[in-house]
Scaffold this motif. Sequence first.
Motif, PDB file in Angstrom:
ATOM      1  N   TYR A  47       0.854  -1.183   0.000  1.00 36.90           N
ATOM      2  CA  TYR A  47       0.000   0.000   0.000  1.00 36.90           C
ATOM      3  C   TYR A  47       0.890   1.233   0.000  1.00 36.90           C
ATOM      4  O   TYR A  47       1.829   1.337   0.782  1.00 36.90           O
ATOM      5  CB  TYR A  47      -0.911   0.027   1.238  1.00 36.90           C
ATOM      6  N   GLN A  51      -3.588   3.446  -0.967  1.00 39.51           N
ATOM      7  CA  GLN A  51      -3.876   2.864  -2.279  1.00 39.51           C
ATOM      8  C   GLN A  51      -3.005   1.640  -2.554  1.00 39.51           C
ATOM      9  O   GLN A  51      -1.789   1.668  -2.344  1.00 39.51           O
ATOM     10  CB  GLN A  51      -3.641   3.922  -3.367  1.00 39.51           C
ATOM     11  N   ARG A  52      -3.624   0.576  -3.061  1.00 34.54           N
ATOM     12  CA  ARG A  52      -2.871  -0.627  -3.405  1.00 34.54           C
ATOM     13  C   ARG A  52      -1.959  -0.340  -4.594  1.00 34.54           C
ATOM     14  O   ARG A  52      -2.336   0.322  -5.554  1.00 34.54           O
ATOM     15  CB  ARG A  52      -3.820  -1.769  -3.760  1.00 34.54           C
TER      16      ARG A  52
END
Length: 179
Positions: A47, A51-52
């Motif tokens: 992450y 957000q990935r």
Amino acid sequence: MKSSIDEKIALEHQAAKLFMRLYQHKFGVKMQHIWHNEPAKPDVSCYLEQQRLDLEIAHLYGSEAEAMKILGRELKGGTLEALQSLTQFPVAERLLQALDKLIINKAQKSYDSEKVWLVIRNAHPDWHAEELAQTPHLLQIPPKHPFEQIWLVADMTGQAGLMPLYPVALTESLKEKGV
């Protein structure tokens, strides 16, 4: 003795952790929770803030013969001859060719991912940050590839830092800011 798959995964995790630490330090953002993926996905996921982000990891060795030497494999006739023949070519030329080849090979892959960065860790002991810093604008990056960004960890330990290779606008923007 570790299998080559275990060794590959261990090297990928080391490179990912190193990249994440360098990126966090350089930009003051949080990167965390790394895990290994199945082949349809990039090597590692993490992450970036919330957000990935998926990371495809590659190691820059030069040639297959150099990789064997760097990884401590037993070197025999053909490999030794291949290593000897490499001394005829300028180091900078070989560096650019090896980077281009690696990026072209990785660019041909497709991933089940929304956001993929390519992280290349330089494993070659004769290629240093000074030479690597001269290459981004010379690279032959294919017009179509799956990577939002391409980064280079300049050495195995990260002491020489982190360099953006793509997009060129990112590279130039960071140079202007003195990063």
